[in-house]
Design an enzyme around this catalytic site. Structure first.
Site, mmCIF file in Angstrom:
data_model
loop_
_atom_site.group_PDB
_atom_site.id
_atom_site.type_symbol
_atom_site.label_atom_id
_atom_site.label_comp_id
_atom_site.label_asym_id
_atom_site.label_seq_id
_atom_site.Cartn_x
_atom_site.Cartn_y
_atom_site.Cartn_z
ATOM 1 N N CYS A 92 0.811 -1.223 0.000
ATOM 2 C CA CYS A 92 0.000 0.000 0.000
ATOM 3 C C CYS A 92 0.840 1.267 0.000
ATOM 4 O O CYS A 92 0.300 2.374 -0.113
ATOM 5 C CB CYS A 92 -0.945 0.015 1.199
ATOM 6 S SG CYS A 92 -2.160 -1.311 1.171
ATOM 7 N N CYS A 223 -13.247 1.320 7.941
ATOM 8 C CA CYS A 223 -12.463 0.713 6.867
ATOM 9 C C CYS A 223 -12.475 1.582 5.611
ATOM 10 O O CYS A 223 -13.532 2.069 5.206
ATOM 11 C CB CYS A 223 -13.025 -0.659 6.507
ATOM 12 S SG CYS A 223 -13.336 -1.759 7.916
ATOM 13 N N SER A 224 -11.328 1.746 4.985
ATOM 14 C CA SER A 224 -11.279 2.461 3.712
ATOM 15 C C SER A 224 -11.887 1.576 2.621
ATOM 16 O O SER A 224 -11.829 0.354 2.690
ATOM 17 C CB SER A 224 -9.835 2.815 3.355
ATOM 18 O OG SER A 224 -9.024 1.656 3.273
ATOM 19 N N LYS A 342 -9.921 6.899 4.270
ATOM 20 C CA LYS A 342 -11.237 6.541 4.778
ATOM 21 C C LYS A 342 -12.362 7.085 3.910
ATOM 22 O O LYS A 342 -13.316 6.365 3.592
ATOM 23 C CB LYS A 342 -11.366 7.063 6.227
ATOM 24 C CG LYS A 342 -12.725 6.899 6.887
ATOM 25 C CD LYS A 342 -12.991 5.491 7.366
ATOM 26 C CE LYS A 342 -13.682 4.644 6.356
ATOM 27 N NZ LYS A 342 -15.041 5.070 6.014
ATOM 28 N N HIS A 346 -9.023 4.393 -1.428
ATOM 29 C CA HIS A 346 -7.686 3.798 -1.307
ATOM 30 C C HIS A 346 -7.371 2.891 -2.501
ATOM 31 O O HIS A 346 -7.277 1.683 -2.356
ATOM 32 C CB HIS A 346 -7.598 3.028 0.009
ATOM 33 C CG HIS A 346 -6.251 2.442 0.311
ATOM 34 N ND1 HIS A 346 -5.065 2.978 -0.150
ATOM 35 C CD2 HIS A 346 -5.895 1.349 1.048
ATOM 36 C CE1 HIS A 346 -4.059 2.251 0.280
ATOM 37 N NE2 HIS A 346 -4.535 1.255 1.005
#
Length: 398
Positions: A92, A223-224, A342, A346
């Site tokens: 990431c 959670c994103s 968020k 992402h």
């Protein structure tokens, strides 16, 4: 001593581009790369033929059949024929890894102008494919079946944190809900954001049909989202007469932690802390000299731990940054004014470059509705895995 003093030259962000983040069914990886690269080159005020080197941050890991995308940016112009182009992957943190590789080319003197792109196309893959791909970034779970995926790994971090610091009070869920609500509120003003809805603290703190528990104690709002998107930035050793004022890279840091979970303290993020210390030391500044920060909140527990890793609070006291209003848009160190991962989304390989672009927009006064009042210096923090690959940049207005 700043980067400029240490290496005797500037690294400037002179142009940038950013796509919308979300489920972009009408876009391909190629179209996203071409869009943001064209925008960045144009905004830098240069011709494509002036690019000496290209770095592309992309994770992929099986989410997309095309696994060799380094030359896609050449589709922008015939002038880019034969320009060196390299794909960079570090989970990431792939986008920031590409950014630092571009920086090092400038510092080495092998290039004077570098195009850095971060891009990812994820939403076309099924949830099982995305989940398996992301788990490939974990030493212990790679290739293993899981019903909670990477959420489960960060849920374990949250549980460990609560056990160590929370005394079983159950307060952590409310703290994480406040972080989620803050970032959703900020995301409303970001035209690139995937989720532009102010959900409020009550919704984000409460388990419901619309906000189910994904992996205790992390709810959906913790959670994103899975996203498509891209961002690009031109790095130069001198101003290029672009559409916006250039932004200087004052310092950067990278640190990796051990891969096996049993060799790491799950709530200390030791290497993350080291990357912050290295970047601030190179820039020759303290945390109190930053006007804002964009940090890697893939899950809300990650942002909470970031308050502690950067030194804003002592370990176990991250909630204080929220309680005293420090990290809100009008606080002493606003965090994730963009909405963060968020709310912004992402798309894994794009995230690190996006963070640099959003920060450059703020520092050049071109952030639109997101704009803070006259910021002069900021930090970007991006990580891969559970605090494994860690990158921090300190940027400042010229």
């Amino acid at each position: 001593m700043s980067l400029r003093e240490q290496f005797g030259k500037d690294v400037l962000l002179t142009g940038w581009g950013h796509s919308r983040f979300g489920k972009l069914t009408d876009e391909t990886l190629e179209s996203l790369i071409v869009q943001v690269a064209t925008e960045a080159i144009g905004n830098a005020g240069i011709e494509p033929g002036q690019i000496d080197e290209i770095y592309l941050g992309q994770f992929n890991s099986g989410m997309l059949p095309l696994a060799f995308p380094s030359s896609l940016a050449l589709q922008v112009s015939e002038q880019l024929a034969n320009v060196p182009a390299t794909r960079v992957e570090n989970a990431c943190a792939s986008g920031s890894a590409a950014f630092q590789q571009g920086t090092k080319s400038l510092l080495a003197g092998t290039a004077k102008t570098v195009l850095v792109i971060g891009a990812e196309k994820m939403t076309q893959a099924g949830a099982d494919v995305v989940g398996a791909a992301l788990l490939g970034a974990d030493y212990d779970m790679a290739g293993q079946p899981s019903t909670t995926g990477f959420t489960g790994l960060f849920a374990d971090v949250a549980k460990h944190y609560e056990k160590r610091y929370g005394n079983g009070s159950g307060k952590l869920g409310d703290v994480l809900g406040t972080i989620a609500a803050k970032n959703h509120h900020n995301g409303v003003d970001n035209p690139y954001a995937q989720l532009r809805k102010d959900l409020g603290e009550d919704f984000c703190r409460t388990v419901s049909d619309k906000n189910p528990m994904v992996a205790d104690p992390l709810r959906r709002t913790d959670c994103s989202p899975v996203s498509d998107g891209a961002a690009a930035v031109v790095l130069s050793v001198a101003p290029t007469g672009g559409a916006a004022a250039p932004v200087r890279l004052a310092g950067f840091g990278q640190a990796n932690d051990f891969f096996p979970a049993d060799r790491r303290d799950p709530s200390a993020f030791t290497a993350t802390r080291a990357s912050w210390q290295r970047a601030l030391a190179m820039a020759g500044v303290g945390l109190e000299e930053l006007d804002f920060a964009e940090v890697h909140d893939c899950f809300t527990i990650a942002e909470l731990l970031m308050y502690e890793a950067m030194g804003l609070t002592e370990p176990g006291q991250g909630a204080r940054a929220l309680e005293e209003g420090w990290v809100f848009k009008d606080g002493k160190l606003p965090v994730n004014v963009s909405g963060g991962l968020k709310a912004k989304g992402h798309p894994v390989g794009a995230t690190g470059v996006s963070q640099h672009v959003i920060t450059a927009m703020q520092l050049s006064g071109t952030a639109g509705a997101m704009q803070l009042p006259n910021p002069r210096r900021a930090a970007v923090q991006n990580m891969g895995g559970v605090g494994i690959a860690n990158y921090v940049s300190v940027l400042e207005a010229v």
